[in-house]
Design a protein around this motif. Structure first.
Motif, PDB file in Angstrom:
ATOM      1  N   GLN A  44     -19.047 -36.111  -4.699  1.00  0.00           N
ATOM      2  CA  GLN A  44     -20.181 -37.029  -4.833  1.00  0.00           C
ATOM      3  C   GLN A  44     -20.878 -37.198  -3.489  1.00  0.00           C
ATOM      4  O   GLN A  44     -20.327 -36.851  -2.440  1.00  0.00           O
ATOM      5  N   ARG A  45     -22.083 -37.722  -3.536  1.00  0.00           N
ATOM      6  CA  ARG A  45     -22.834 -38.002  -2.330  1.00  0.00           C
ATOM      7  C   ARG A  45     -22.352 -39.323  -1.741  1.00  0.00           C
ATOM      8  O   ARG A  45     -22.324 -40.348  -2.413  1.00  0.00           O
ATOM      9  N   ASP A  46     -21.967 -39.283  -0.482  1.00  0.00           N
ATOM     10  CA  ASP A  46     -21.391 -40.446   0.178  1.00  0.00           C
ATOM     11  C   ASP A  46     -22.214 -40.869   1.380  1.00  0.00           C
ATOM     12  O   ASP A  46     -22.801 -40.029   2.078  1.00  0.00           O
ATOM     13  N   LEU A  47     -22.190 -42.153   1.656  1.00  0.00           N
ATOM     14  CA  LEU A  47     -22.872 -42.677   2.840  1.00  0.00           C
ATOM     15  C   LEU A  47     -22.124 -42.266   4.100  1.00  0.00           C
ATOM     16  O   LEU A  47     -20.899 -42.392   4.174  1.00  0.00           O
ATOM     17  N   VAL A  48     -22.869 -41.793   5.088  1.00  0.00           N
ATOM     18  CA  VAL A  48     -22.292 -41.415   6.375  1.00  0.00           C
ATOM     19  C   VAL A  48     -22.596 -42.485   7.417  1.00  0.00           C
ATOM     20  O   VAL A  48     -21.714 -42.936   8.136  1.00  0.00           O
ATOM     21  N   THR A  57     -25.949 -51.078  12.822  1.00  0.00           N
ATOM     22  CA  THR A  57     -25.487 -49.788  12.321  1.00  0.00           C
ATOM     23  C   THR A  57     -24.146 -49.926  11.609  1.00  0.00           C
ATOM     24  O   THR A  57     -23.356 -50.834  11.882  1.00  0.00           O
ATOM     25  N   HIS A  58     -23.922 -49.001  10.716  1.00  0.00           N
ATOM     26  CA  HIS A  58     -22.662 -48.941   9.980  1.00  0.00           C
ATOM     27  C   HIS A  58     -22.309 -47.473   9.806  1.00  0.00           C
ATOM     28  O   HIS A  58     -23.184 -46.643   9.538  1.00  0.00           O
ATOM     29  N   TYR A  59     -21.024 -47.175   9.958  1.00  0.00           N
ATOM     30  CA  TYR A  59     -20.556 -45.798   9.818  1.00  0.00           C
ATOM     31  C   TYR A  59     -19.376 -45.734   8.854  1.00  0.00           C
ATOM     32  O   TYR A  59     -18.559 -46.665   8.783  1.00  0.00           O
ATOM     33  N   VAL A  63     -16.460 -40.786  10.191  1.00  0.00           N
ATOM     34  CA  VAL A  63     -17.335 -40.332  11.278  1.00  0.00           C
ATOM     35  C   VAL A  63     -17.428 -41.347  12.412  1.00  0.00           C
ATOM     36  O   VAL A  63     -18.038 -41.063  13.444  1.00  0.00           O
ATOM     37  N   GLN A  64     -16.841 -42.515  12.230  1.00  0.00           N
ATOM     38  CA  GLN A  64     -16.881 -43.555  13.252  1.00  0.00           C
ATOM     39  C   GLN A  64     -16.397 -43.005  14.589  1.00  0.00           C
ATOM     40  O   GLN A  64     -15.339 -42.371  14.660  1.00  0.00           O
ATOM     41  N   GLY A  65     -17.189 -43.217  15.626  1.00  0.00           N
ATOM     42  CA  GLY A  65     -16.825 -42.747  16.957  1.00  0.00           C
ATOM     43  C   GLY A  65     -17.280 -41.342  17.275  1.00  0.00           C
ATOM     44  O   GLY A  65     -17.246 -40.918  18.440  1.00  0.00           O
ATOM     45  N   ARG A  66     -17.720 -40.601  16.260  1.00  0.00           N
ATOM     46  CA  ARG A  66     -18.193 -39.223  16.488  1.00  0.00           C
ATOM     47  C   ARG A  66     -19.695 -39.066  16.220  1.00  0.00           C
ATOM     48  O   ARG A  66     -20.350 -38.265  16.868  1.00  0.00           O
ATOM     49  N   PHE A  67     -20.197 -39.830  15.283  1.00  0.00           N
ATOM     50  CA  PHE A  67     -21.611 -39.741  14.891  1.00  0.00           C
ATOM     51  C   PHE A  67     -22.354 -40.981  15.369  1.00  0.00           C
ATOM     52  O   PHE A  67     -21.790 -42.080  15.424  1.00  0.00           O
ATOM     53  N   SER A  84     -18.181 -33.592  18.053  1.00  0.00           N
ATOM     54  CA  SER A  84     -16.802 -33.263  17.657  1.00  0.00           C
ATOM     55  C   SER A  84     -16.720 -32.925  16.180  1.00  0.00           C
ATOM     56  O   SER A  84     -15.879 -33.459  15.441  1.00  0.00           O
ATOM     57  N   LEU A  85     -17.584 -32.048  15.749  1.00  0.00           N
ATOM     58  CA  LEU A  85     -17.652 -31.720  14.322  1.00  0.00           C
ATOM     59  C   LEU A  85     -16.378 -31.056  13.844  1.00  0.00           C
ATOM     60  O   LEU A  85     -15.711 -30.303  14.574  1.00  0.00           O
ATOM     61  N   LYS A  86     -16.045 -31.363  12.596  1.00  0.00           N
ATOM     62  CA  LYS A  86     -14.832 -30.847  11.956  1.00  0.00           C
ATOM     63  C   LYS A  86     -15.217 -30.068  10.712  1.00  0.00           C
ATOM     64  O   LYS A  86     -16.284 -30.315  10.126  1.00  0.00           O
ATOM     65  N   PRO A  87     -14.371 -29.162  10.257  1.00  0.00           N
ATOM     66  CA  PRO A  87     -14.678 -28.420   9.021  1.00  0.00           C
ATOM     67  C   PRO A  87     -14.959 -29.350   7.844  1.00  0.00           C
ATOM     68  O   PRO A  87     -15.801 -29.030   6.997  1.00  0.00           O
ATOM     69  N   GLU A  88     -14.291 -30.478   7.801  1.00  0.00           N
ATOM     70  CA  GLU A  88     -14.510 -31.418   6.692  1.00  0.00           C
ATOM     71  C   GLU A  88     -15.858 -32.138   6.760  1.00  0.00           C
ATOM     72  O   GLU A  88     -16.222 -32.860   5.826  1.00  0.00           O
TER      73      GLU A  88
END
Length: 116
Positions: A44-48, A57-59, A63-67, A84-88
């Motif tokens: 599903q489409r999720d909030l980032v 702001t809200h994360y 992704v908190q701390g990376r985006f 710090s992108l991850k495959p996920e």
């Protein structure tokens, strides 16, 4: 008419960074919040990330701390700095606007692929 156009997606290796942009055009309106969502294949489409009209702001936990989400009102553009992108993190990323009055607007999406 209101148009949202995302850009900045692409293929990167784990640990690298990307910055997404969402350019808004068309009639002007008041905004409650602007956000970035993502949808991975089969999910599903999720909030980032979300930024409100008063720049709170809200994360998501993932992704908190990376985006970092930001906006430039003069340029009518929203950004998502992704470090710090991850495959996920691989997904189609969509920008969204919740306008005062209830209208919601979506971009067409930009694909981010994180793979070695």
């Amino acid at each position: 008419q209101v148009q949202l156009v995302e850009s900045g997606g692409g293929l990167v290796q784990p640990g690298e960074s990307l910055r997404l942009s969402c350019a808004v055009s068309g009639r002007k309106f008041s905004v409650n919040a602007m956000g970035w969502y993502r949808q991975a294949p089969g999910k599903q489409r999720d909030l980032v990330a979300l930024i409100t009209s008063d720049t709170r702001t809200h994360y998501s936990d993932s992704v908190q701390g990376r985006f970092t989400i930001s906006r430039d009102n003069a340029k009518r553009t929203m950004y998502l700095q992704m470090n710090s992108l991850k495959p996920e993190d691989t997904a189609v990323y969509y920008c969204n606007i919740d306008a005062v009055g209830g209208d919601r607007y979506w971009g067409q999406g930009t694909l981010v692929t994180v793979s070695s």
